[in-house]
Write a protein that holds these residues in place. Structure first.
Motif, PDB file in Angstrom:
ATOM      1  N   ALA A 149      -9.030   0.485   3.216  1.00 40.81           N
ATOM      2  CA  ALA A 149      -9.145   0.095   1.818  1.00 40.81           C
ATOM      3  C   ALA A 149      -8.222   0.882   0.899  1.00 40.81           C
ATOM      4  CB  ALA A 149     -10.591   0.257   1.349  1.00 40.81           C
ATOM      5  N   PHE A 150      -7.862   2.100   1.266  1.00 42.17           N
ATOM      6  CA  PHE A 150      -6.962   2.884   0.407  1.00 42.17           C
ATOM      7  C   PHE A 150      -6.014   3.786   1.182  1.00 42.17           C
ATOM      8  CE2 PHE A 150     -11.082   5.101   0.664  1.00 42.17           C
ATOM      9  CZ  PHE A 150     -10.719   6.372   1.090  1.00 42.17           C
ATOM     10  N   ALA A 151      -6.366   4.211   2.388  1.00 46.72           N
ATOM     11  CA  ALA A 151      -5.545   5.162   3.146  1.00 46.72           C
ATOM     12  C   ALA A 151      -4.546   4.438   4.028  1.00 46.72           C
ATOM     13  CB  ALA A 151      -6.441   6.075   3.986  1.00 46.72           C
ATOM     14  N   ASP A 152      -3.711   3.619   3.432  1.00 50.48           N
ATOM     15  CA  ASP A 152      -2.769   2.786   4.161  1.00 50.48           C
ATOM     16  C   ASP A 152      -1.533   2.593   3.279  1.00 50.48           C
ATOM     17  OD1 ASP A 152      -1.482   0.081   4.694  1.00 50.48           O
ATOM     18  OD2 ASP A 152      -2.831   0.183   6.414  1.00 50.48           O
ATOM     19  N   PRO A 153      -0.338   2.879   3.799  1.00 49.78           N
ATOM     20  CA  PRO A 153       0.856   2.795   2.941  1.00 49.78           C
ATOM     21  C   PRO A 153       1.112   1.400   2.395  1.00 49.78           C
ATOM     22  CG  PRO A 153       1.452   3.109   5.259  1.00 49.78           C
ATOM     23  CD  PRO A 153      -0.016   3.334   5.164  1.00 49.78           C
ATOM     24  N   GLY A 186     -11.520   4.915  -6.585  1.00 51.04           N
ATOM     25  CA  GLY A 186     -12.420   5.201  -5.476  1.00 51.04           C
ATOM     26  C   GLY A 186     -11.709   6.182  -4.562  1.00 51.04           C
ATOM     27  N   GLY A 187     -10.956   5.644  -3.595  1.00 49.75           N
ATOM     28  CA  GLY A 187     -10.164   6.499  -2.724  1.00 49.75           C
ATOM     29  C   GLY A 187      -8.787   6.811  -3.258  1.00 49.75           C
ATOM     30  N   GLY A 188      -8.326   6.025  -4.244  1.00 42.98           N
ATOM     31  CA  GLY A 188      -7.038   6.303  -4.858  1.00 42.98           C
ATOM     32  C   GLY A 188      -5.915   5.364  -4.470  1.00 42.98           C
TER      33      GLY A 188
END
Length: 325
Positions: A149-153, A186-188
């Motif tokens: 959801a967020f930790a993906d380039p 949320g996660g950024g």
């Protein structure tokens, strides 16, 4: 924190994602809102086909999969908005999608994700079950690609396309791009994407009170999870236990302020968005507006605020409108 690649997101990737999105969807409206003697610009991402900006990162990620990866399918982890973005993109591209969602996700988000054809695997967030472990097991079993959801380039770059649209719209409507971008965090993923998209603007992430992993992580200079026993929050879309190194890496030299907002402040922002902009905005989607309305983020000459989602249960929204806090 699981990621898909050692690849780092960059502005070139954001521009490529913006081109993809422009070929697929019309820009969401950028609406003026008077706050005191200033006009701010509200980006209505709640009007996306899945009701949230998450469609952007999902589309950019899934369209970059090769044929072998598409054949194995994708796995997402989400409380609902990213789930719908991944499910929407997967259905359009003919890719099987499995989404790990919390058992206490809003019913409207669970139902919408299933309606888009995704398989939903539930995990017990209130019981402390690790959603990352559930997703890792599914990926190991199927060979699917994790679409975090967020930790993906790719996801970060896709969310950054929001900033490319904002800059173009403000240039046309107000004669110049933003100098301040305020966004729910949320996660950024959105915060990092906006920082890449608009390198000359300040970025202020806004988190729910007690769910301030980005504030803690930026202060510590390393990924720092939220504290034990975080308080209840209506912002279901802004509840990761921690941000990720990839998001922190983008934001650590770009963010000087992270604001936090209370449930009452969020509800007030939802009511104002409904009465003044005629928009239905979910709690997490209203967090950035709440920070501006309370003065926790000072408005500048060229401020843009992202209304990031509108997926809320009708009964819950009706209660917000009827409330007085």
């Amino acid at each position: 924190m699981m990621t898909n690649s050692s690849r780092q997101p960059d502005r070139a990737g954001v521009l490529r994602a913006a081109e993809k999105i422009a070929a697929l969807l019309p820009p969401t409206p950028l609406l003026p809102l008077q706050i005191g003697d200033r006009t701010i610009w509200c980006k209505a991402e709640n009007l996306q086909p899945v009701g949230a900006f998450k469609i952007r990162g999902a589309w950019h990620r899934l369209t970059d999969l090769d044929q072998a990866e598409r054949t194995c399918g994708v796995v997402g982890v989400s409380s609902g908005n990213h789930a719908q973005g991944v499910a929407w993109a997967a259905r359009r591209l003919g890719i099987a999608a499995t989404i790990v969602m919390p058992v206490d996700a809003p019913r409207v988000k669970l139902d919408a994700t299933r309606a888009l054809g995704a398989q939903v695997v539930l995990y017990d967030r209130p019981g402390g079950e690790d959603r990352e472990a559930v997703a890792a097991r599914l990926v190991a079993e199927s060979g699917a690609t994790l679409v975090h959801a967020f930790a993906d380039p790719w996801v970060i770059e896709g969310q950054g396309s929001t900033g490319i649209e904002i800059a173009a719209q403000m240039e046309k409507l107000d004669g110049g791009g933003p100098d301040l971008l305020v966004c729910p965090c949320g996660g950024g993923g959105l915060s990092a994407g906006l920082a890449l998209a608009c390198p000359d603007a300040s970025v202020v992430p806004v988190e729910p009170e007690g769910w301030d992993t980005m504030r803690r992580s930026l202060a510590a200079g390393e990924v720092t999870p939220i504290g034990a026993d975080p308080p209840a929050t209506p912002c279901d879309s802004l509840q990761p236990m921690s941000t990720s190194a990839i998001n922190l890496g983008v934001l650590k030299n770009r963010v000087n302020l992270v604001a936090t907002v209370t449930p009452a402040e969020v509800r007030a922002a939802q009511r104002l968005a409904f009465s003044r902009l005629r928009l239905v905005v979910e709690p997490g989607g209203a967090a950035a507006l709440a920070a501006v309305l309370t003065g926790k983020v000072a408005v500048t000459e060229r401020t843009a605020v992202v209304l990031s989602g509108g997926n809320t249960d009708p009964a819950a929204f009706a209660q917000v409108l009827l409330g007085s806090d």
